[in-house]
Each structure stands twice: as C-alpha cells, then as structure tokens.
Enzyme design. Structure first.
Site, PDB file in Angstrom:
ATOM      1  NE  ARG A   1      -4.200  -1.837   1.945  1.00 34.73           N
ATOM      2  CZ  ARG A   1      -5.137  -2.111   2.838  1.00 34.73           C
ATOM      3  NH1 ARG A   1      -5.099  -1.551   4.042  1.00 34.73           N
ATOM      4  NH2 ARG A   1      -6.117  -2.944   2.547  1.00 34.73           N
TER       5      ARG A   1
ATOM      6  CE  LYS B   1     -17.758 -19.624   7.788  1.00 34.30           C
ATOM      7  NZ  LYS B   1     -17.912 -18.819   8.997  1.00 34.30           N
TER       8      LYS B   1
ATOM      9  N   GLY C   1      -8.671  -9.607   0.266  1.00 32.65           N
ATOM     10  CA  GLY C   1      -8.181 -10.542   1.282  1.00 32.65           C
ATOM     11  C   GLY C   1      -7.134 -11.532   0.818  1.00 32.65           C
TER      12      GLY C   1
ATOM     13  N   GLY D   1     -11.858  -5.493   1.922  1.00 31.81           N
ATOM     14  CA  GLY D   1     -13.312  -5.264   2.035  1.00 31.81           C
ATOM     15  C   GLY D   1     -13.866  -4.350   0.951  1.00 31.81           C
TER      16      GLY D   1
HETATM   17  C1  3PG Z   1      -8.536  -2.492   5.331  1.00 32.72           C
HETATM   18  O1  3PG Z   1      -7.376  -2.856   5.504  1.00 32.72           O
HETATM   19  O2  3PG Z   1      -9.466  -3.285   5.122  1.00 32.72           O
HETATM   20  C2  3PG Z   1      -8.801  -1.015   5.320  1.00 32.72           C
HETATM   21  O3  3PG Z   1      -7.669  -0.316   5.727  1.00 32.72           O
HETATM   22  C3  3PG Z   1      -9.989  -0.676   6.175  1.00 32.72           C
HETATM   23  O4  3PG Z   1      -9.767  -1.072   7.502  1.00 32.72           O
HETATM   24  P1  3PG Z   1     -10.971  -1.618   8.375  1.00 32.72           P
HETATM   25  O5  3PG Z   1     -11.371  -2.941   7.816  1.00 32.72           O
HETATM   26  O6  3PG Z   1     -10.436  -1.692   9.786  1.00 32.72           O
HETATM   27  O7  3PG Z   1     -12.098  -0.614   8.251  1.00 32.72           O
HETATM   28 MG    MG Z   2     -10.848  -4.518   6.435  1.00 31.31          MG
END
Ligand code: 3PG
Ligand code: MG
Length: 397
Positions: free
Chosen positions: A36, A197, A354, A377
């Site tokens: 990042r 899942k 992920g 996410g």
């Molecule tokens: C992440 O790594 O998913 C983002 O930086 C957002 O963080 P969070 O899931 O704690 O909101």
């Molecule tokens: Mg997150």
C-alpha cells in the site's frame, strides 16, 4: 464514475490533505507488506514536487475512538520517508491545535503525517464536526485510499464534501481497472470466486452472476454448491444452511445465461494438515470420511478451456486450501494460467480482496496480472455492486 484527478488541480503553495490508507501489516514495529505504501507514495511525491504542502491522513488498525499507543502511525514514518526519498514531519494528533501548528510550519513541498484518525470517535461516526476540523487543515482534499473507500468515515467521506477534491493516483488506478474489469469490460467476462463461505459472499455472487458469461466457484464454498446439487461431500467444509442460497445463484445463472463452473474432481484427505495422505477423485467419489481440500486437474483443465475464450477476468479467493501444501496446486495452476494469458496480451485480469493477493504471491504471479487491487473489504463491496462512500463523495463534486 466521474472523478477529478491530480491533473485537474493547481496545488502549488496549497495545503493538500491526502487521505491515504497506511493500514499495512506491522509485526514487531516493522512493516511486513509495504504494497500500500508503494502504491500511494507516488501521489504524495507528485503533490510535493508540484509545490503543495502535503498533509497525510490515515487510520491504522481499530483503536475504536481511543488513543492506543501501539496503534500510532509513528511506525510508518521511516517506511514513508524511505519510499518518498524525503523527510516527513509528524503531528501527534489529527485535529486541534497540534496539527494546526504543524501545518502552519510547512513550507511548499513539505510532507506532514498526522496521527491515527481512528483515535477519535468522530472518525468512524463520520461526525460533521470532526470532518470540519479536518477540512480546516487543508485547501484541497485528495483521496488515495481506495481500500478504505467502503467506510463512510469523517476522513474518507465527510471531509471530501467540504473541500474541492480529487482522486489520488492509486485511487485513480484502482477505479480505472475496476471499470475495465466489471463496469465496462471486453467480453466474454469470467469471475472466479473462491474462499470458505457462501454466506459471506451471497450479494457478491448474486451481483456477479448477472454480469458475467462464466462464474467459476472455488474453495470450500464450492462444496456448498456441490452439496446443493446432490453431491455427497463427506467431511468437507460446507454450509448446510446455505444450500438454498447456492440453488438460487444457480437459478439466477440459468436465467441470465451464465455458465457456473464447479469442480469436476477434487483432492481429498482424511485430515487437514500439511503433507496429509491424499487422493484425487471425481466429485462423485468423495468418501464419508474424506474432505475436499483442492480442485483436481480435470477441474483446472475445464477452467483453462473456458479461460482461452475469455477476454476479461475478475478474481477473488483461492480454489483450495492454498496455505497448506499440497492443497495449493489447483490455485497455483489456475493463477499461472491467468498470468501467462495476461502476459500474452490475450486477457485483462484483475484480482483483489483478502486472501487473493497472498494466493497470487504464493503462485509467484502477483506482478503478472493486469492489476491487483490493494483492497480487501472495499474490493468485495465493489464486486457486490455497492456504491463506495469514499468514491461516491469524490464524484459528487
Ligand atoms: C482495510 O485494511 O481493510 C482497510 O484499511 C480498512 O480497515 P478496516 O477494515 O479496519 O475498516
Ligand atoms: Mg478490512
């Protein structure tokens, strides 16, 4: 998806607030994956070189509105300086007198990092007062934090509405590739959805199945689909409560004329551990005491055959339990095939979310896809077809 970029801004001598996502993995005070930072440093660098006073905002971890010293952004100072090739100042708070004084001391081209935005409750509450205080520190707002864009927080969404704004270079790259992959793709389009899942990916499956020519299901969630079709999955991980969800996705695919590719053969074992005794069987031959942990070569062959006729691919989630050899083979073979077609110019491939990046890195091809998102996410919510508040706030101006 109209948004402004750095090309549209005149930043010389202006105070530019940059929302970055410096929420990177850190162990023992060291950054263990700096992707990042690498992706977002160019935005900060460009602004600094154009003579802006650059003020960086970011969250780190989940301190839940309290000051948690172990979640200070201070650990990111040295890595940031390394990637920017210049000194970065630090302010111990992101709102109030401390950052105000630090901002006032900046000269054109200087870079300042503010402490964790989530040390204040107002951040996650998207409190208008917090947004106002953040906005008072800058003349222009640049959001480069695509991976935090699914959060409607004061530093992502609130502040964007109070200042002239634009997407940073990393945000711009993410949005451009996502648009090419799913918004307006060259067809045929294929999506690979893996992972454990079905229940966490219902909306994602429902959205994708309406948009793609082919939906490939991998990982343990494939077991739920197989079970929904009457296959005996033995001891395999699956979700008995979601057989109907799987059937509904299959019906939606039929209605939309999309093909769902499920595993034809699987690698099964009696226990889940590295190097466990295993065999490869057609899905119809999983014994009662066996569990499916990866897809087999026939499944990969079927995937490859459809891939050859595909022009655009979106990938989220592994095919098998790739962290544990030998159950990584399906994921590795599939990822390498995507990489080689991409290198040959036959395929536009975009991956994210992920586990996906780790799986591609394990296969040694994380640099061979057209684009790999830095988002977890946010990437998933985008696959669900949702508006991301951080992006939406940018395009509203
Ligand atoms: C992440 O790594 O998913 C983002 O930086 C957002 O963080 P969070 O899931 O704690 O909101
Ligand atoms: Mg997150």
């Amino acid at each position: 998806m109209a948004f402004r970029t750095l090309d549209d801004l005149d930043v010389k001598a202006k105070r530019v607030l940059v929302r970055a996502d410096l929420n990177v993995p850190v162990a023992d005070g060291k950054v263990t994956d700096d992707t990042r930072i690498v992706r977002q440093a160019p935005t900060i660098k460009e602004l600094s070189e154009k003579g802006a006073k650059v003020i960086i905002l970011s969250h780190f971890d989940r301190p839940k509105g309290k000051v948690v010293p172990s979640m200070s952004l201070k650990v990111l100072l040295a890595p940031l300086e390394k990637h920017l090739g210049r000194k970065v100042a630090f302010a111990e708070d992101c709102i109030g007198a401390t950052p105000q004084a630090a901002v006032a001391a900046l000269k054109d081209g200087d870079v300042l990092l503010l402490e964790n935005t989530r040390f204040h409750k107002g951040e996650e509450a998207n409190d208008p007062e917090m947004a106002k205080q953040l906005a008072s520190l800058g003349d222009i707002f640049v959001n480069d934090a695509f991976s935090a864009a699914h959060r409607a927080h004061a530093s992502t969404s609130g502040v964007a509405r109070l200042l002239p704004n634009a997407a940073g270079r990393s945000m711009q790259a993410e949005l451009t590739h996502l648009e090419r992959a799913l918004g307006n793709p060259e067809r045929p389009l294929m999506a690979v959805v893996g992972g454990a899942k079905v229940s966490t990916k219902i909306e994602l499956l429902q959205n994708l199945v309406k948009r793609v020519e082919t939906l490939v299901i991998g990982g343990a969630m494939a077991n739920t689909f197989l079970a929904a079709e009457g296959v005996k999955v033995g001891k395999s991980l699956y979700e008995p409560d979601h057989l109907e969800t799987a059937r509904q996705v299959i019906r939606m695919a039929n209605d939309a004329g999309a093909v769902i590719l499920l595993p034809k053969d699987v690698v099964v074992a009696k226990e889940f551990k590295a190097g466990a005794a295993h065999r490869t069987v057609p899905v119809s031959d999983i014994a009662d005491d066996e569990m499916a942990l990866d897809v087999g070569p026939d499944s990969i062959k079927a995937f490859e055959n459809r891939l050859l006729a595909t022009r655009t691919l979106v990938w989220n989630g592994p095919f098998g339990a790739f962290e544990t050899a030998p159950f990584d083979q399906g994921t590795v073979a599939a990822a390498q095939k995507v990489a080689s077609l991409t290198r040959a110019g036959q395929l536009l491939s975009v991956a994210g979310g992920g586990d996906t990046v780790a799986a591609l890195a394990h296969a040694g091809v994380e640099n061979d896809f057209t684009y790999v998102s830095t988002a977890g996410g946010a990437f998933l919510e985008w696959l669900e077809g949702k508006e991301l508040p951080g992006v939406e706030a940018l395009s509203s101006k």
